[in-house]
Design an enzyme around this catalytic site. Structure first.
Site, PDB file in Angstrom:
ATOM      1  N   ASN A 144      44.262  45.036  48.778  1.00 47.67           N
ATOM      2  CA  ASN A 144      42.810  45.017  48.657  1.00 47.67           C
ATOM      3  C   ASN A 144      42.208  46.404  48.865  1.00 47.67           C
ATOM      4  O   ASN A 144      41.805  47.066  47.909  1.00 47.67           O
ATOM      5  CB  ASN A 144      42.218  44.023  49.656  1.00 47.67           C
ATOM      6  CG  ASN A 144      40.800  43.617  49.293  1.00 47.67           C
ATOM      7  OD1 ASN A 144      40.058  44.362  48.661  1.00 47.67           O
ATOM      8  ND2 ASN A 144      40.405  42.419  49.687  1.00 47.67           N
ATOM      9  N   ASP A 145      42.185  46.863  50.102  1.00 47.48           N
ATOM     10  CA  ASP A 145      41.525  48.138  50.401  1.00 47.48           C
ATOM     11  C   ASP A 145      42.151  49.314  49.657  1.00 47.48           C
ATOM     12  O   ASP A 145      41.450  50.258  49.289  1.00 47.48           O
ATOM     13  CB  ASP A 145      41.574  48.405  51.909  1.00 47.48           C
ATOM     14  CG  ASP A 145      40.835  47.330  52.698  1.00 47.48           C
ATOM     15  OD1 ASP A 145      39.744  46.934  52.265  1.00 47.48           O
ATOM     16  OD2 ASP A 145      41.359  46.888  53.731  1.00 47.48           O
TER      17      ASP A 145
END
Length: 465
Positions: free
Chosen positions: A394-395
């Protein structure tokens, strides 16, 4: 009872084996051999220490009991721990290393005769300095590792915890630790010794709480370094060559790894040490971004896009670890290869929650090492790839790191998956990543969200292929 000269020789051999272990662990191809060298070196070091017990008749029994109890507990935990909990395990073990250093320092301070350090109130100056530094670093390692464990386990929020005047307070406490060590060495007051330990425990908490969840891999490597220096400091107090060598190797290698991780995150190494990074507030607009429309699909859609692609790049993340999807992913990739589709893996330096987390999982699934590439090696290939298959990352794929100066991850190098012709993003929901911020990649025109458990979705894609 083993002689001092023979002990020194065996400690030297174990030190060489530890160096060979680090050398082996620097490459996936030689990591098993490196592990073997490390295990052999530790067996030699523990055995020699065991045989060097001064009062053999009584000390032998106590040491044997503690080795068996500690070894059994460690073996049981290591056997039962799932890969998803490996970061928490590492943080927990770091805390125990720090606490061990504190206990040894307390023993040496209260009973210096047993360690040939002098008498209470008249301890050798050099030994007292080593003892104080080892105890302080050990206390910082313990309390900092406890906070890291709580954040990783989800018991404590992964968001940065900050308050006004935090950095000046940390600076004052760190300065006071230096002053306390000086005063302790001058007066050898037991009150100052206990105050030093209390203040060191406190600063450990304060250094880690302002660090955000996305920066946990750097924290893990940093605490690894601290635990090594704590062990080395106590090694000097005990005049134990193996402990000095091992602690110095762990401390220096952990510091180098922290620097590499900071470079991968585009963070300042000194900010990491001072516990001041990752503490920016979350963008207030993130809640509104979640209302933006997204395109969602299913396994059949994903299989169609992949089957008609000439190249696919896999981007694994912590979600893959949680779902234990690495074996299903390997099966899917094997199916793609049978259709003459080029497949490679893109690993971000801080993917997962500890250094090398994704590499270990892929190795567990027997993914060939030559198909796995780091960010710098593969980032330019996304623009020429047909499909990027993001499974739980994600990040490290969030384009906001390049566009929003107010974002907590701004300036962090990310994988340029949005440049692919099509992006398949496997995720349970639109919830933010561990950094607590929304991912702009969800809303890109070329992104197809696959809302499902990562393992189940990957298996369904394979069936459709």
């Amino acid at each position: 009872m083993i002689s001092a000269n023979l002990s020194a020789i065996f400690y030297l051999i174990s030190g060489v084996l530890f160096i060979l272990a680090l050398r082996g662990l620097s490459s996936p191809e030689t990591s098993r051999q490196g592990n073997f060298f490390g295990i052999l070196g530790m067996i030699i070091a523990v055995t020699v220490t065991f045989l060097s017990v001064g009062n053999f008749s009584t000390g032998f029994v106590y040491v044997l009991i503690f080795i068996l109890v500690g070894g059994s507990i460690g073996a049981l935990i290591a056997y039962r721990i799932p890969m998803t909990a490996m970061p928490e395990l590492v943080a927990g073990f770091h805390s125990l290393v720090g606490l061990a250093a504190v206990f040894v320092a307390i023993s040496a301070f209260l009973n210096p005769e047993a360690f040939n350090l002098g008498m209470p109130g008249n301890i050798k100056l050099g030994s007292l300095i080593e003892m104080s530094i080892g105890a302080a670093v050990g206390a910082i390692t313990f309390s900092g590792s406890v906070i890291a464990f709580l954040k990783l386990q989800g018991i404590m929020s992964g968001s940065p915890i900050t308050f006004k005047g935090q950095h000046p307070l940390n600076a004052i406490i760190l300065t006071s630790i230096i002053a306390l060590i000086y005063l302790l060495c001058s007066t050898q007051s037991s009150n100052l010794f206990w105050i030093l330990l209390a203040v060191s425990f406190l600063i450990g908490f304060l250094l880690i709480i302002p660090i955000g969840g996305a920066d946990m891999p750097v924290v893990i490597s940093m605490l690894n370094s601290y635990s090594g220096w704590a062990a080395a400091g106590i090694g000097f107090t005990l005049e134990n060559t193996a402990l000095i060598i091992t602690g110095a190797l762990v401390g220096s290698s952990g510091a180098i790894l922290s620097y590499i991780m900071c470079k991968g995150m585009n963070r300042s190494f000194f900010n990491v040490i001072l516990g001041g990074f990752g503490a920016t507030e979350e963008n207030s607009s993130s809640s509104s971004k979640e209302q933006r429309p997204v395109k969602s699909g299913n396994a059949d859609d994903a299989a169609f896009l992949m089957k008609n692609a000439s190249s696919v790049i896999i981007v694994p993340g912590y979600g893959m670890a949680v779902a234990q999807a690495q074996h299903a992913l390997r099966e899917m990739v094997d199916t793609l290869k049978k259709n003459d589709i080029k497949v490679s893996y893109a690993i971000h330096p801080v993917a997962g929650r500890m250094p090398g987390h994704m590499n270990v999982l892929l190795a567990e699934a027997n993914v060939p090492y030559d198909e796995v590439f780091e960010l710098e090696e593969i980032n330019n290939d996304f623009a020429n790839a047909d499909v990027a298959f993001v499974i739980g990352a994600n990040d490290v794929t969030n384009p906001v790191a390049k566009t929003d100066p107010q974002s907590p991850i701004y300036g962090m190098p990310v994988l340029d998956v949005e440049k692919c012709k099509s992006v398949l993003f496997v995720k349970r929901s639109l919830s933010p990543g561990y950094a607590g911020i929304d991912n702009d990649l969800f809303y890109k025109e070329n992104t197809l969200m696959l809302f499902a458990d990562a393992k189940k979705m990957t298996e369904d894609i394979t069936k459709n292929l």
